[in-house]
Motif scaffolding. Structure first.
Motif, mmCIF file in Angstrom:
data_model
loop_
_atom_site.group_PDB
_atom_site.id
_atom_site.type_symbol
_atom_site.label_atom_id
_atom_site.label_comp_id
_atom_site.label_asym_id
_atom_site.label_seq_id
_atom_site.Cartn_x
_atom_site.Cartn_y
_atom_site.Cartn_z
ATOM 1 N N VAL A 232 0.862 -1.187 0.000
ATOM 2 C CA VAL A 232 0.000 0.000 0.000
ATOM 3 C C VAL A 232 0.897 1.235 0.000
ATOM 4 O O VAL A 232 1.847 1.326 0.785
ATOM 5 N N ASP A 233 0.612 2.176 -0.869
ATOM 6 C CA ASP A 233 1.369 3.431 -0.952
ATOM 7 C C ASP A 233 0.928 4.338 0.197
ATOM 8 O O ASP A 233 -0.159 4.924 0.163
ATOM 9 N N ASN A 234 1.759 4.450 1.226
ATOM 10 C CA ASN A 234 1.386 5.203 2.416
ATOM 11 C C ASN A 234 1.177 6.685 2.134
ATOM 12 O O ASN A 234 0.315 7.335 2.733
ATOM 13 N N LYS A 235 1.967 7.246 1.237
ATOM 14 C CA LYS A 235 1.804 8.671 0.892
ATOM 15 C C LYS A 235 0.428 8.906 0.272
ATOM 16 O O LYS A 235 -0.253 9.878 0.601
ATOM 17 N N ALA A 236 0.024 7.997 -0.611
ATOM 18 C CA ALA A 236 -1.296 8.119 -1.236
ATOM 19 C C ALA A 236 -2.399 7.983 -0.202
ATOM 20 O O ALA A 236 -3.439 8.673 -0.279
ATOM 21 N N VAL A 237 -2.206 7.108 0.794
ATOM 22 C CA VAL A 237 -3.196 6.924 1.860
ATOM 23 C C VAL A 237 -3.363 8.199 2.675
ATOM 24 O O VAL A 237 -4.481 8.647 2.946
ATOM 25 N N VAL A 238 -2.238 8.808 3.081
ATOM 26 C CA VAL A 238 -2.285 10.025 3.889
ATOM 27 C C VAL A 238 -3.012 11.143 3.138
ATOM 28 O O VAL A 238 -3.843 11.863 3.701
#
Length: 391
Positions: A232-238
């Motif tokens: 999971v792309d954490n930057k995209a999640v944030v």
């Protein structure tokens, strides 16, 4: 006598699988390692090292190519901690839907006083949640863990949509007929209240759930990643959480990008951290190691193909070699020239390397030593062993 060296704490129930023909942690030049999380990327493998058994599913801490160059088979224990991860995923879904973390924090920080009961009754409505019954969950990846999660969610009365383009026959048998099969991730997540990811981490799955996939989810979707950091792309999640395009994010893998966010709950990598899971994985790792050392059979390897055949002849020659033309021809020609009859031969390849098992008649120790020495001279061969059938 086989020598086993352990790294990390390996459950004693697993070590108990080794019998009188094994010695544990008595040398730095062992036949096999049993490991958990130790990072071996900068480790110098002893030439005698024939196997590394990872007590768990993940193996990012083992340099697979380096192991192959040393003639070392790497095993993992898929499914050994699957139930433990499944239970944590279900617990996280309940925690998320019922606002349990926020509610528990409120109670823990509430100031004592005579009106505590009245204030509790008044404030509790702000923690109203939803039930899992009737909600839709998308399960991305239907292997050992994903299939358990999917079936358990079904038992809880949820609507389950599964997606796995590489679904094996074995995994398909584990799945309930009531699980809907999606043809794409977009199809799986478009109506989901929960999206949970259970795929291995590799080049194809790194960043699998990023901006484009999150954009296909409902704004209140709860995303869970108990597979591996980076899937999971954490930057995209944030960014999605800040823009209210995602509901909440629950994960088992900490990262600076997602720290100190009220909409993110981070577990300290405890998915497989149960007493039962550690015992299961240790036992699996030990049994696979014993099987390989004593019979040459490979079960649950991550850097070589799985190869298994009954060991009924007097001896078995095993070879790890590069997957190039004429390898079998060179090996069989040499054995024929020595007057050695091949009773059975199994050969399988995985990417750049292959594994060959050859069952032969009785030969004396001097001939065995000569055969090993000569077969090792073939440039593409990295390890040769001759095993004796225990009758």
């Amino acid at each position: 006598m086989y020598q086993i060296k352990t790294y990390n704490a390996i459950a004693k129930e697993g070590l108990a699988e080794f019998g009188d023909n094994y010695r544990i942690n008595q040398t730095d030049n062992p036949d096999a390692y049993l490991i958990r999380s130790v990072d071996l990327h900068d480790h110098e493998f002893p030439k005698n090292l024939k196997a590394i058994a990872r007590c768990g599913a993940g193996y990012n801490n083992v340099p697979l190519d380096k192991a192959l160059e040393n003639g070392t088979v790497v095993f993992n224990t898929p499914g050994g901690n699957a139930n433990a991860v499944k239970e944590l995923v279900l617990a996280s879904m309940i925690i998320a839907s019922r606002n349990i973390v926020a509610a528990a924090n409120w109670s823990a920080n509430a100031k004592p006083g005579a009106d505590i009961t009245l204030r509790t009754e008044k404030e509790k409505t702000s923690f109203n949640g939803t039930e899992l019954l009737g909600k839709t969950v998308a399960v991305i990846g239907l292997g050992h863990i994903g299939s358990l999660v999917a079936n358990a969610c079904l038992d809880l009365g949820m609507k389950v949509v599964g997606y796995d383009p590489y679904l094996t026959v074995e995994a398909a048998w584990r799945l309930s007929d009531h699980i809907n099969r999606a043809t794409s991730i977009a199809d799986a997540v478009k109506d989901a209240d929960f999206v949970t990811v259970h795929v291995p981490k590799n080049e194809e799955t790194t960043g699998l759930i990023a901006d484009a996939k999150i954009a296909q989810m409902k704004p209140n979707t709860i995303l869970l990643n108990f597979a591996r950091l980076g899937i999971v792309d954490n930057k995209a999640v944030v960014e999605a959480l800040a823009e209210h395009r995602l509901g909440k994010y629950y994960t088992d893998f900490s990262d600076a990008t997602i720290l100190h966010n009220d909409d993110i709950v981070i577990m300290p990598h405890i998915g497989g951290s149960t007493i039962e899971a550690e015992i299961n994985c240790a036992r699996m790792a030990a049994k696979q190691t014993i099987e390989f050392l004593e019979t040459g059979n490979i079960i649950n390897s991550v850097n070589l193909p799985n190869v298994s055949a009954p060991f009924e002849s007097d001896h078995r020659i095993t070879l790890i070699h590069k997957n190039i033309p004429n390898m079998i021809g060179q090996i069989s020609t040499y054995l024929a020239g020595r007057g050695i009859n091949i009773e059975n031969l199994v050969n399988k390849a995985k990417d750049k390397y292959a594994y060959t098992m050859i069952d032969i008649d009785e030969i004396d120790q001097a001939t065995q030593d000569e055969v090993v020495l000569n077969l090792e001279q073939i440039p593409a061969v990295t390890r040769v062993r001759i095993l004796t059938h225990k009758k």
